[in-house]
Design a protein around this motif. Sequence first.
Motif, PDB file in Angstrom:
ATOM      1  N   GLY A  97       0.864  -1.188   0.000  1.00  0.00           N
ATOM      2  CA  GLY A  97       0.000   0.000   0.000  1.00  0.00           C
ATOM      3  C   GLY A  97       0.893   1.229   0.000  1.00  0.00           C
ATOM      4  N   PHE A  98       0.575   2.203  -0.821  1.00  0.00           N
ATOM      5  CA  PHE A  98       1.446   3.378  -0.963  1.00  0.00           C
ATOM      6  C   PHE A  98       0.775   4.631  -0.381  1.00  0.00           C
TER       7      PHE A  98
ATOM      8  N   VAL B 136       2.399  -4.631   3.676  1.00  0.00           N
ATOM      9  CA  VAL B 136       3.338  -3.536   3.935  1.00  0.00           C
ATOM     10  C   VAL B 136       2.773  -2.201   3.429  1.00  0.00           C
ATOM     11  N   LEU B 137       2.994  -1.163   4.236  1.00  0.00           N
ATOM     12  CA  LEU B 137       2.641   0.193   3.805  1.00  0.00           C
ATOM     13  C   LEU B 137       3.947   0.948   3.570  1.00  0.00           C
ATOM     14  N   LEU B 138       4.054   1.561   2.416  1.00  0.00           N
ATOM     15  CA  LEU B 138       5.258   2.315   2.058  1.00  0.00           C
ATOM     16  C   LEU B 138       4.866   3.781   1.984  1.00  0.00           C
ATOM     17  N   ALA B 139       5.403   4.568   2.891  1.00  0.00           N
ATOM     18  CA  ALA B 139       4.984   5.969   3.001  1.00  0.00           C
ATOM     19  C   ALA B 139       6.158   6.881   2.677  1.00  0.00           C
ATOM     20  N   ASP B 140       5.948   7.742   1.691  1.00  0.00           N
ATOM     21  CA  ASP B 140       7.009   8.671   1.281  1.00  0.00           C
ATOM     22  C   ASP B 140       6.672  10.064   1.797  1.00  0.00           C
ATOM     23  N   GLU B 141       7.377  10.503   2.819  1.00  0.00           N
ATOM     24  CA  GLU B 141       7.141  11.812   3.439  1.00  0.00           C
ATOM     25  C   GLU B 141       5.643  12.040   3.674  1.00  0.00           C
ATOM     26  N   PRO B 142       4.992  11.171   4.411  1.00  0.00           N
ATOM     27  CA  PRO B 142       3.520  11.265   4.512  1.00  0.00           C
ATOM     28  C   PRO B 142       3.049  12.516   5.239  1.00  0.00           C
ATOM     29  N   THR B 143       3.946  13.148   5.978  1.00  0.00           N
ATOM     30  CA  THR B 143       3.537  14.355   6.713  1.00  0.00           C
ATOM     31  C   THR B 143       4.258  15.593   6.194  1.00  0.00           C
TER      32      THR B 143
END
Lengths: 392, 231
Positions: B92-93, B168-175
Amino acid sequence: MFKQTTAVTLLNLRSIPQRWGMSLATVLSIALVVGVLLGFMAMASGFRATVDGAGSDDVAIMLRGGAMAEMNSNVSRDEVRLLEAAPGIAAGAQGDPLISSELYVVADALRRTTGTRSNLALRGLGLHGPELRPQFSLVEGRMFEPGAAELVVGASVQREFEGFSLGETVRLGPNEWTVVGIFSTGGSVFDSEIWTDLGVVQNLYQRGSGVQTVRARLTSPDDIEVLREHVGNEPRLNLEVLTERDYFARSAGGTVTLIEWAGWPLAILMAIGALAGAWNAMYASVDARTRELATLRAIGFGGFPAFIAAMVEAIVLAFLGGLVGAGATWLLFDGVSASTLGSGFTQIVFAFAVTPGAAVQGVILAVIVGVLGGFVPAIRAARIPLLAVHAD
Amino acid sequence: MNATSPLYELKDLSKRYTRGKETVTIFDALDMTISAGDFIAIMGPSGSGKTTLLNLLGGIDRPSSGEVHFEGQRIDNLSQGKLAKWRAAHAGFIFQFYNLMPTLSAAQNVELPLLLTRLSGKARKDRVKTALDIVGMGDRARHRPGQLSGGQQQRVAIARAIVADPKVLLADEPTGDLDRSTADEILETLQLLNAEMGKTIIMVTHDPAAASHAKRELHLNKGRFEEKGKA
């Protein structure tokens, strides 16, 4: 795959309003292409309908052998006498042959729309002349009197040219004439003519006793062969015998072909321009949605739905352009009266006819532009790099 | 996968770009394992390769050399189609700018990954509702992204990331695009997903405060990892 494709396609179509400027430009450029094509086709089909409407299978027209048109034909008085006794020609109520010797000269008059002078056919015809035009009807007034400088005027002439209202006196060349009647032949080419007595035209225009053509009602359409054989075997007659329908088809064919041949290349040239427009619009559409498309692919969507969605968008825009073009052409041109130079160097008034068949051809051309214009951008949509998910 | 094998295993991983005639090495011969249920923050200076690493883990980029294994299966050499299916099933992105479809409602955005499954329409709706409820956006299902605040959009993006139940969750600078308090709310949501739903989360961030919500902090610098100890 179907769900994916539907979802991406709907996503594309819903986002069109966000790109309305470019989308509208595409629709309008394709509409213009279709409009130009249909304009020419409407002109061609209107002209053809007008000329075809004038031709009858049971009326024979006889011209000097080798003459392609009435203007350069000449039939002598002696030949007319021989034709009066020819087989295959129907008899009138008095038992006399249904024949009309005819002579036409070119007159000019002022057009209402342009204010310029254009040529008109002034036809002198025999007693049975009107009877040989099956759709002939007198709309107003009366027929001309033999020997008098009186005119009956075709409905198109009255509509398009000044000075031809009932009762008006009009000067054609050196002579003054009185308009005594308005006639209609159901929109055929004869509606663009002015008729008077044959003898008056021969006298006022110093044409002696000769005529240009002889029209004859056949006892049946098949008797054209009987008449043709008789004329062919009679050494004193050097005439070509045609049905009126064949004569007009021959006369109009060149003009119709010319209009169509002018229309298609022009439409194709413009279509290439519209293709570039569609191409640009679709590229802009794909570029505007680069991150969305990349995101969908990152989620797991394939490239094929993106390809189909871009193609559908291009085709939808082109189809709309086709409909707008066809609709606008129909609204603006269908039934509009125009005129062009006929084979006798006179104006033939006809009405533009936007036919369903032509409209379908226009829309097909639009869709082809959409398919070609959308193909390469659609491939680009399918190949958006996944890393574009990070674009801001 | 047995209980001891890692979720991810990176072996001798290298990534190089060619820029004109010059070859730029982002990282070289990188080895790393990530366990299921982990919550890792990857930090590092700009250009250190944080996002590149995340792309490799998510199967949206391929390494120059080396291998990426997920649950024992090598994924870096899968065909494009198979990799797309792998992403749909396992990853999940979450992106910095949310990457929602502006013309779709929140619920329709969340439903997108489910269109790749064989679930019925009703089952999809149920899953979408559950996902939106988990992130506290159940009452905004019909809103379009333009009608939502940045924090709300990111919540919808998280719902989209979890709706297909990936491991898996892949978060790119989520905040990265949010103010502090909203960022904290988002990070708490991620913590919740990690702690209560067992989602493995790998988050790239340059923000130490954000990284402090993770279980592990890995600093990527000059192509090498350095792990910061956590209590």
